[in-house]
Structure formats: structure tokens, C-alpha cells
Design an enzyme around this catalytic site. Structure first.
Site, short mmCIF file in Angstrom:
data_model
loop_
_atom_site.label_atom_id
_atom_site.label_comp_id
_atom_site.label_asym_id
_atom_site.label_seq_id
_atom_site.Cartn_x
_atom_site.Cartn_y
_atom_site.Cartn_z
N GLY A 280 38.59 -10.88 47.41
CA GLY A 280 37.85 -9.76 47.99
C GLY A 280 38.49 -8.43 47.64
O GLY A 280 39.02 -8.25 46.55
N SER A 281 38.47 -7.52 48.62
CA SER A 281 38.77 -6.11 48.33
C SER A 281 40.16 -5.84 47.78
O SER A 281 40.38 -4.78 47.18
CB SER A 281 38.59 -5.28 49.60
N THR A 282 41.13 -6.74 48.00
CA THR A 282 42.45 -6.47 47.44
C THR A 282 42.35 -6.36 45.92
O THR A 282 43.19 -5.75 45.29
CB THR A 282 43.46 -7.58 47.80
N HIS A 582 35.55 -4.29 53.85
CA HIS A 582 34.86 -5.42 53.22
C HIS A 582 35.27 -5.59 51.80
O HIS A 582 35.78 -4.70 51.19
CB HIS A 582 33.36 -5.19 53.31
#
Lengths: 582, 158
Positions: A280-282, A582
């Protein structure tokens, strides 16, 4: 004179050649007798010596050399942490058995055995001892103290069988790193497997880069987060961003390697190195770095995030849609999927794909463990792949991959080699990383500013630690289950770096399927679940490693530095209320 | 019988006895050596047992529980650190030694001096921005190596 003796007759003189032969024979006889006499004399003297003079001497001499042999095989070597604290060792453990046919007073023996062995009860022992069997186990693996006490009973019916036993004093604290051995003492997982040869030789202990104190802190904080949010599991890691040394690594649920037999496959699975996840956002860390490093994109470059992107059957939208054009820092801090996707698209398909390849996302991450996960990435790489992988969907890597690449982005742009053993240059420790340059020093510096901004004023505000200038990025991925993304099943993470001005350590916490609680207003995102855990680790680790805190730099400084790129910072409204991402 | 024969005989016997004696001695020493080996390995084994026990006694979980129960101390926090210049001013009567000013200058901990931290690019992009308010002491070879030493010490690496 010759005549007055009975032997006289033997002295008949014979002359000629025969006389010579006789003389010779006599001389030989005398010689022979002399030798024998001397032999007897020597034996006699030795007997006097042994029996009279030396009878109270060394007992070992009388025992016979055949009984006394040094240990034929060394015990399996030990594993120690970076400060020399024991993580795994082997001991000779005795198991007691009895020959019940030799027991004459079973009641008495059972009573004294029950006193020595608290695990056994009197009735059970009595049953065994009066069973009449020639061989029956009393107890496996008694302690050396118990062995001594049983020996002191002096009962001929009892015997010992010695076996090597692997012992892990810290139980499940570093279970996935150390691994475990099979019944024959051969390593079949973790360091036990990768260093099996050195350990089997038993000469030198295997020293890891793990610091048991930090390992404990990370384990405790991650366990707290997993329990608090009723998560399925979690993983965490602390890495030296300059040397790639892994200071701590935890995967939950874990197991006690002293009792591997009781562990389930799920417990034995090392999610920190073997598990691959869509982060995800990482991942916006890497797509943003790719964009900045390409030279085509700057902080002031604006991408339009007004409307969601529709491509084929996919719609890419934002969780906190700003519905306006955003600068690069704004895209990063609001974690805008649309903005990130457009930024990635501006690099072209090969741009992002090649950058991910440089970051090591298309091969196993190197580390001294046999359990290393293969990343999953789109093949063939289509247009839509560039868009989705830019915010960490459609590409799955292990937490170790993530840590390694993130370390490179913040340490000045050099890709470190993750290690549990340490480098040969350990004694000549340099804080300048040694490896391949993957991004420019300038990009690395910009990434540090973005990461700091996220903690100071954005989704990572729960990772704020007074004095330790943490920078980081939250990530909340919906898990792909059977081909569709589940809104309820999240993988929430936080990747923190401190001190962000000149980074030393990266701390990662991932919580698998957390459930929101009242405290978090029902949110189960990375900023609410993983960020506080990372903050606690940093808060405890900083003083322990004597990292001088910087109490002067506050959020005002970074706000002043970055405000020019951020519409809302300029206008004075706070971003810290975002709360989720998110 | 000739004298020389006797002499040879005597020597041969002497040699025999010496040989026997030597081999006997070697045997004895071997037995001793084996006994020593056994006691060394027994000693090593008990050292191992003690190490293991020490390992169990030092379990971080256990130590933490004991520290909570019996100590009035808690883990240190970053906010508990102070700097030399944050200390209250000395009473006026005390003479400030000349060296004090210099110590203050160099005592300030700042790891930025030794790690790869290029100057913030932001200042180039934004000339009107005020200078970053962290004064950094001049990096000389001496301060640099001294700090490196401190950092290495703090890492616990020998």
C-alpha cells in the site's frame, strides 16, 4: 681342586675344536641367565615400587586408559547476540531409565525419586518401578542437579542415557531468526540452517547483529498492537540504515523453539522475510523517489488530483480526495493515489519498473536466512501496472525488501546489504554506507523532508516522539483475497526513520488485519495501529543507544521549510487532523 | 667370555630398561592427559550449563518484571536529556574558567557531523526561507574522529 666336587665331572677338559664349542655354549647360558635375572629384578623392583611406594598415587593410573576418553564430538555451537548474550546453546542432557528387575524396594526408591523429580508423582513412579520390565524410561532430560541427586542414590537399577539437547533461553523472543534443529541436531530453519556447518563444528559461536534488548522492545510493542487491535499477526524490524545490520526482527504469531513440535505452520512462518505483501501507501516512498530522482519532477511540480482515474475496469480514487491540483509534497502527505499514479505515469512504464528493479523489488532480498520471499510483480508490465504499483497495489514484497529500499532512500542514496551477521568492516565501523548508489544524495535529502512532514503534520502524527525527529510513512493496504480487495481486511503499516535529519535506524511495524477500537474511532489504518508502536520503540531505543535528542527542532521548522509547497500549511490550517490514510 | 661382549651386553640391557621406562612414562602421561581432557570437558560442560542458566536469568521479559517490581527506576526518555547550555547560569561569585566557553562549543552533540547529511536542498530552491536555526560546530578532523568514537561506543561495537 677339581676332584673334590661333584660338578667336577662336568669340568672334564676337552681339547680341540669341540672345547671351543662348549665354551661358547656355556657363555650363552650365562648370558641368558643374566638377562632373565635382570628381567626378574626389574619386575621385582617395579612391583615393590607400585605396591609399597606408590600405592596411594594417582587413581587414574589404575583405571586403565581405555576407560578415559575425551568427548569424541563437540557440542553444537552457540548463537549469541551483538552484545554476547546467549540466544541458543546445546547441553548434554541425561535421561533416566530403570531396570525394574533389579529394584528390590520399589516403594522406597519411588519415594526418593519423587522428591528429586518434581514432574513425577509417587504413584506413577511406583507403577513403573514395580512393572518388572527390563527397560523403562523414568524421565527424559533431567537437569544436571537432578542427575547428581539420582546418582547419589547409588541404586544399581537406575541408569542414564546422555543426549545433546538444543536450548533457547529466550524462548520465542527471536524464534524466527534463530530457527530450530531437527531431532538429530541438524539446523532446518533460520540461522540454525544457514550456519549449520559452523555450528556443527562447535568451535566459534555465531554472533548476530541482533540486540536482544531492542528485540524485546520491538516484540513487546508489536505484540501489544496485535493484541489491542485483535489482529491476525504482525511483523516488525529495526535496521541500521547505513550498514544494513538488522538490530531486531519480529514475526507474530511466533513459537517457542524449545518445543517446535507444538508449533503450527502459521507460527513457524517468518512473515518478516518470507511473507510478501502488497504494502500500500508505503510504496509511495519509492514512486515519489523515482519521480524526484528522474529530474523530471520537482517539489513544485503539480499533478491534477481533481478526479479519479478510470483505466479499463479499474478506478483509482483517493481516500481523502482534495479534488484539486496538488504539489508533490501535498500528494505525499495526503497520500493521494491519483496524484501518485499520475506522477508515476509521467515517468513512463519503464521508468517506474526499472526503478523498482534497482530497489531490489524483483529479486529475493539478501540476508543470511534460508527463508526469503520472492516478490510478486506484474508480468507483463502494462500501463495499469505503473499506475497501481505506484501506490503499492499489484506488487508484493517482503518487509525486508521494504526496509532495505527505504534505508537506501534515507541514508544518502546507497543500497545497504541487509545482514544478521554483520560486515567484516565491523571493527572499522564507518557510518558511510558501502554499496551501490541507487538515488542521488539530493533525492535522499528530499525524501527525508517528505518523511518528516508526514510525521510532523500528516498521517503519521502518532509516531511523533519528542526529541527524536521521526520521519515516516504510513501504509494501509486492502488485502487481496481470492482476487478481490477486501475493505475489512487491511494490512496496516508504519515505516519510521530516526533521527530523520541524519538517519541511523529504520523501524517498521506491520499489523495484519487489525480491527479498529474505540480509542482509534474505529480506524485500523497504519497511522492508528502501527505508528504508535514504532513511536514507542523509538522512544525507548533512542536513550538506550545514547542518541542525543534534538529538543530544539519542532514542527514549526519543518512547516516553515515546506510551507511554500503546501497550500494548506501556507493558509494555516492543520493537517494533523487527517487521522487516516490510504 | 670377552670383556667387550659383556660391555655390549650391559649397554643393550641399559637401553632396554631405558626404553621400557620411557614407554611406560609415555603411557602414564597419556593416561594423565586423557584424565585432564575429561576434566576440562567436564569443566567446559558445567560452564556451558552456567552460561545457559545465566541466559535464562537474563531473559529481558524476566528482568523487566523484576525491575518493575523492585526498582524505582523507569527506562529513560529522550525528553529527559538536557544540554550544557540549557543549564541554569552559574552564580555570579563563581569564576568561569577560560576553557568553559570552548567546552560549551564542542560539547553539543550533533551526529549530523558524521553521517551523510547533505545540506537541505530546500534552501537552494527557496532563497527567502530563513536559515535553519541549528548551529553546527565546525567539523574538524579532531571533532569528527572523537564523535565517531562516541558513536561507536554507543553502538556497543568493539
Amino acid at each position: 681342586m677339581m676332584a673334590d666336587n661333584s660338578f667336577q665331572q662336568k669340568k672334564i677338559t676337552i681339547s680341540g675344536s669341540r672345547s671351543h664349542t662348549l665354551d661358547q655354549a656355556r657363555a650363552r647360558l650365562v648370558l641368558f641367565a643374566m638377562v632373565l635375572m635382570m628381567g626378574y629384578l626389574a619386575i621385582g623392583l617395579r612391583m615393590v615400587d607400585l605396591t609399597l611406594l606408590r600405592h596411594a598415587g594417582n587413581k587414574a593410573e589404575t583405571a586403565g586408559s581405555e576407560d578415559i576418553k575425551p568427548l569424541d564430538r563437540p557440542l553444537r555451537g552457540t548463537i549469541i547476540d551483538r552484545n554476547g548474550r546467549l540466544m541458543a546453546t546445546s547441553l548434554k542432557m541425561a535421561s533416566v531409565y530403570a531396570d525394574a528387575t533389579l529394584v528390590d524396594a520399589p516403594e522406597k526408591l519411588a519415594k526418593s525419586l519423587a522428591d528429586i523429580l518434581p514432574e513425577q508423582n509417587y504413584a506413577g513412579l511406583l507403577g513403573k518401578l514395580s512393572s518388572g520390565k527390563r527397560f523403562i524410561w523414568i524421565q527424559r532430560d533431567v537437569t544436571p542437579k537432578q542427575e547428581y541427586a539420582i546418582n547419589a542414590l547409588g541404586n544399581p537399577a537406575l541408569g542414564f542415557q546422555e543426549e545433546d539437547r538444543r536450548i533457547y533461553p529466550n524462548a520465542n523472543l527471536a524464534a524466527h531468526i534463530i530457527g530450530y534443529t531437527d531431532v538429530d541436531g541438524t539446523g532446518i530453519a533460520g540461522i540454525e540452517k544457514s550456519f549449520n556447518k559452523q555450528l556443527a563444528e562447535g568451535e566459534k559461536p555465531v554472533q548476530l547483529t541482533i540486540d536482544l534488548r531492542i528485540q524485546h522492545i520491538l516484540h513487546r510493542e508489536l505484540d501489544k498492537a496485535v493484541k489491542k487491535f485483535h489482529a491476525k499477526g504482525g511483523s516488525g524490524m529495526v535496521m541500521d540504515v547505513n550498514t544494513g545490520e538488522i538490530i531486531a526482527m519480529v514475526s507474530l504469531p511466533d513459537f517457542d523453539p524449545n518445543h517446535v513440535g507444538d508449533a503450527t505452520d502459521l507460527q513457524k512462518f517468518n512473515s518478516a522475510t518470507l511473507g510478501v505483501f502488497e504494502m500500500g501507501s508505503t510504496f509511495k516512498l519509492f514512486s515519489t523517489a523515482a519521480a524526484l530522482d528522474s529530474g523530471k519532477v520537482h517539489f513544485s511540480t503539480i499533478f491534477d488530483a481533481t478526479n479519479p482515474i478510470k483505466i479499463g475496469r479499474f478506478t483509482i480514487s483517493d481516500f481523502h480526495a482534495k479534488r484539486r491540483p496538488l504539489t508533490v509534497p501535498e500528494i505525499f502527505i495526503y497520500s493521494s493515489n491519483v496524484g501518485t499514479a499520475k506522477m508515476a505515469a509521467s515517468l513512463g512504464n519503464n521508468g517506474l519498473r526499472n526503478f523498482y528493479k534497482t530497489m531490489g523489488f524483483m529479486e529475493q532480498a539478501p540476508v543470511e536466512l534460508p527463508e526469503r520471499g520472492f516478490p510478486l510483480y506484474p508480468s507483463p508490465w502494462r500501463d495499469v501496472s505503473t499506475l497501481t504499483t505506484s501506490f503499492g497495489h499489484g506488487i508484493a514484497v517482503s518487509p525486508l525488501h521494504l526496509m532495505r529500499a527505504a534505508s537506501a532512500l534515507v541514508n544518502g542514496g546507497i543500497m545497504p546489504r541487509p545482514t544478521l551477521i554483520g560486515t567484516e568492516k565491523k571493527n572499522n565501523l564507518s557510518l558511510i554506507p558501502d554499496g551501490v548508489r541507487v538515488v542521488s544524495a539530493q533525492t535522499s535529502d528530499q525524501m527525508r523532508q517528505l518523511l518528516e512532514l508526514v510525521v510532523v503534520d500528516g498521517t503519521g502524527s502518532n509516531a511523533w516522539v519528542q526529541g527524536y525527529d521521526v520521519g515516516g510513512k504510513t501504509g494501509t493496504a486492502e488485502k487481496n483475497q481470492n482476487g478481490s480487495y477486501e475493505h475489512k481486511a487491511l494490512l496496516s503499516s508504519f515505516l519510521g526513520v530516526f533521527p530523520i535529519q541524519s538517519p541511523r535506524y529504520a523501524v517498521l511495524a506491520i499489523v495484519d488485519e487489525p480491527q479498529g477500537t474505540e480509542d482509534t474511532h474505529g480506524y485500523a489504518t497504519g497511522g492508528w495501529t502501527a505508528a504508535p508502536a514504532v513511536a514507542s520503540v523509538i522512544e525507548q531505543m533512542g536513550p538506550l543507544y545514547q542518541i542525543p535528542p534534538d529538543l530544539e527542532r519542532g514542527r514549526k521548522d519543518i512547516e516553515r521549510e515546506m510551507g511554500v509547497y503546501m497550500k494548506e500549511l501556507k493558509e494555516g490550517s492543520s493537517l494533523a487532523a487527517l487521522g487516516t490514510d490510504h | 667370555m670377552r670383556k667387550s661382549t659383556l660391555l655390549w651386553l650391559f649397554f643393550a640391557t641399559l637401553c632396554g630398561i631405558t626404553l621400557f621406562h620411557t614407554s611406560q612414562k609415555v603411557h602414564d602421561e597419556r593416561v594423565k592427559l586423557a584424565a585432564l581432557d575429561v576434566s576440562i570437558s567436564k569443566e567446559e560442560e558445567s560452564i556451558r550449563v552456567l552460561h545457559t542458566e545465566w541466559g535464562y536469568l537474563n531473559q529481558p521479559v524476566r528482568l523487566e518484571k523484576l525491575a518493575k517490581a523492585y526498582l524505582k527506576l523507569a527506562p529513560m526518555k529522550g525528553s529527559q536529556f538536557a544540554r550544557v547550555e540549557d543549564l541554569p547560569p552559574r552564580p555570579a561569585t563563581v569564576q568561569v574558567p577560560e576553557a568553559a566557553a570552548e567546552t560549551q562549543e564542542t560539547a553539543k552533540p550533533d551526529i549530523a557531523a558524521v553521517t551523510v547529511a547533505p545540506p537541505p536542498i530546500i534552501k537552494i530552491l527557496k532563497p527567502e526561507a530563513p536559515a535553519v536555526i541549528r548551529p553546527t560546530p565546525p567539523i574538524t578532523a579532531a571533532t569528527n574522529s572523537r564523535r565517531l568514537g562516541d558513536v561507536i561506543k554507543s553502538l556497543g561495537v568493539e
